[in-house]
Design an enzyme around this catalytic site. Structure first.
Site, PDB file in Angstrom:
ATOM      1  N   ILE A   6       0.770  -1.135   0.060  1.00 10.68           N
ATOM      2  CA  ILE A   6       0.023   0.185   0.044  1.00 10.68           C
ATOM      3  C   ILE A   6       0.810   1.377  -0.007  1.00 10.68           C
ATOM      4  O   ILE A   6       0.272   2.304  -0.166  1.00 10.68           O
ATOM      5  CB  ILE A   6      -0.959   0.112   1.106  1.00 10.68           C
ATOM      6  CG1 ILE A   6      -0.134   0.014   2.385  1.00 10.68           C
ATOM      7  CG2 ILE A   6      -1.987  -1.255   1.030  1.00 10.68           C
ATOM      8  CD1 ILE A   6      -0.974   0.264   3.693  1.00 10.68           C
ATOM      9  N   GLY A   9       7.986   3.754   1.087  1.00  8.11           N
ATOM     10  CA  GLY A   9       8.434   4.752   1.756  1.00  8.11           C
ATOM     11  C   GLY A   9      10.324   4.897   1.456  1.00  8.11           C
ATOM     12  O   GLY A   9      10.718   4.035   0.750  1.00  8.11           O
ATOM     13  N   ALA A  10      10.912   5.715   1.995  1.00  2.00           N
ATOM     14  CA  ALA A  10      12.098   6.090   1.808  1.00  2.00           C
ATOM     15  C   ALA A  10      12.948   4.867   2.587  1.00  2.00           C
ATOM     16  O   ALA A  10      14.056   4.356   1.961  1.00  2.00           O
ATOM     17  CB  ALA A  10      12.873   7.182   2.516  1.00  2.00           C
ATOM     18  N   GLU A  11      12.683   4.375   3.723  1.00  2.00           N
ATOM     19  CA  GLU A  11      13.146   3.177   4.019  1.00  2.00           C
ATOM     20  C   GLU A  11      12.447   1.694   4.623  1.00  2.00           C
ATOM     21  O   GLU A  11      12.940   1.021   4.849  1.00  2.00           O
ATOM     22  CB  GLU A  11      13.966   3.846   5.514  1.00  2.00           C
ATOM     23  CG  GLU A  11      12.913   4.007   6.563  1.00  2.00           C
ATOM     24  CD  GLU A  11      13.480   4.066   8.102  1.00  2.00           C
ATOM     25  OE1 GLU A  11      12.768   3.864   9.113  1.00  2.00           O
ATOM     26  OE2 GLU A  11      14.641   4.389   7.898  1.00  2.00           O
ATOM     27  N   ALA A  12      11.400   1.928   4.098  1.00  2.00           N
ATOM     28  CA  ALA A  12      10.395   0.770   4.545  1.00  2.00           C
ATOM     29  C   ALA A  12       9.106   0.733   3.460  1.00  2.00           C
ATOM     30  O   ALA A  12       8.769   1.436   2.689  1.00  2.00           O
ATOM     31  CB  ALA A  12       9.879   0.852   5.730  1.00  2.00           C
ATOM     32  N   ASP A 123       8.814  12.773  13.832  1.00  2.00           N
ATOM     33  CA  ASP A 123       8.406  13.414  12.534  1.00  2.00           C
ATOM     34  C   ASP A 123       6.752  13.656  13.047  1.00  2.00           C
ATOM     35  O   ASP A 123       5.911  13.096  12.427  1.00  2.00           O
ATOM     36  CB  ASP A 123       8.261  12.086  11.567  1.00  2.00           C
ATOM     37  CG  ASP A 123       7.970  12.773  10.067  1.00  2.00           C
ATOM     38  OD1 ASP A 123       8.125  13.990   9.969  1.00  2.00           O
ATOM     39  OD2 ASP A 123       7.652  12.148   9.099  1.00  2.00           O
TER      40      ASP A 123
END
Length: 220
Positions: A6, A9-12, A123
């Site tokens: 879904i 992201g940048a790391e996951a 964040d």
């Protein structure tokens, strides 16, 4: 059900899967080829542990978060409750209504509880708040950090880190609704003061102002 991605992201990678008969959200931190293998494994493991710990601690503090079902430190996965709701960003972009201001105040209260316990979210933006059946949840603790102590008004290192969290929120509001950002942040900060206390919250805000000045100076 098969895995259904879904979000990436940048790391996951975030995906849904059937786990023990229920649909869960899985956050899996994927290896990064540009990092040394040893450092990459260390960083992914550390962030996975911190995120799960922060979510569990937030729940203990009474903050609504997705329930953590399983933490897999071999594959760097967290299986958690899948919440179906509306992002606070979407509500915010529709207008600064009384409901939105109230949600921001509640979110500020959540952050105050975390900070008072020595937990940094990392964040705290409207994108990481989800409204489910009129109830506000905090999500995505992927950049969370633990101070290992409760902050005091004299703890400059803690105040600096807390100020960074506040600045992240203010900058996100400025990016989303520049003309109304001060009103929106005021609602958020009011909730923050309610749970953290006036003295400590005021000190954190002073650090936030200093951080913003440093950033402006650095980019000139």
């Amino acid at each position: 059900m098969e895995r259904r991605v879904i979000a990436i992201g940048a790391e996951a990678v975030l995906y849904l899967e059937n786990w023990l008969g229920i649909t869960v959200l899985v956050k899996e931190r994927v290896p990064k080829g540009y990092r040394r293998v040893e450092f990459d494994n260390y960083l992914r493991k550390l962030r996975t542990i911190n995120e799960a710990r922060a979510m569990i601690r937030a729940a203990e503090l009474g903050i609504p978060v997705p329930r953590v079902f399983d933490v897999d430190l071999v594959n760097m996965r967290i299986r958690m409750e899948y919440l179906r709701g509306v992002s606070l960003v979407k509500l915010l972009m529709a207008g600064a209504t009384n409901d939105v201001l109230n949600y921001l105040r509640i979110m500020g209260g959540y952050l105050g509880l975390l900070h008072g316990d020595g937990v940094m979210h990392g964040d705290p933006t409207p994108a990481n708040a989800l409204v489910v059946d009129s109830k506000l949840y905090m999500i995505d603790f992927g950049l969370s950090e633990f101070l290992g102590r409760r902050p005091s008004p004299e703890d400059s290192r803690a105040l600096y880190k807390m100020g960074i969290d506040l600045n992240v929120m203010l900058r996100s509001l400025e990016a989303l609704r520049k003309d109304e950002s001060q009103e929106l942040f005021r609602a958020f900060y009011d909730g923050y003061v309610e749970t953290l206390g006036t003295e400590l919250a005021s000190r954190v805000r002073n650090y936030m102002v200093r951080i913003r000045r440093m950033v402006r100076y650095a980019i000139r």
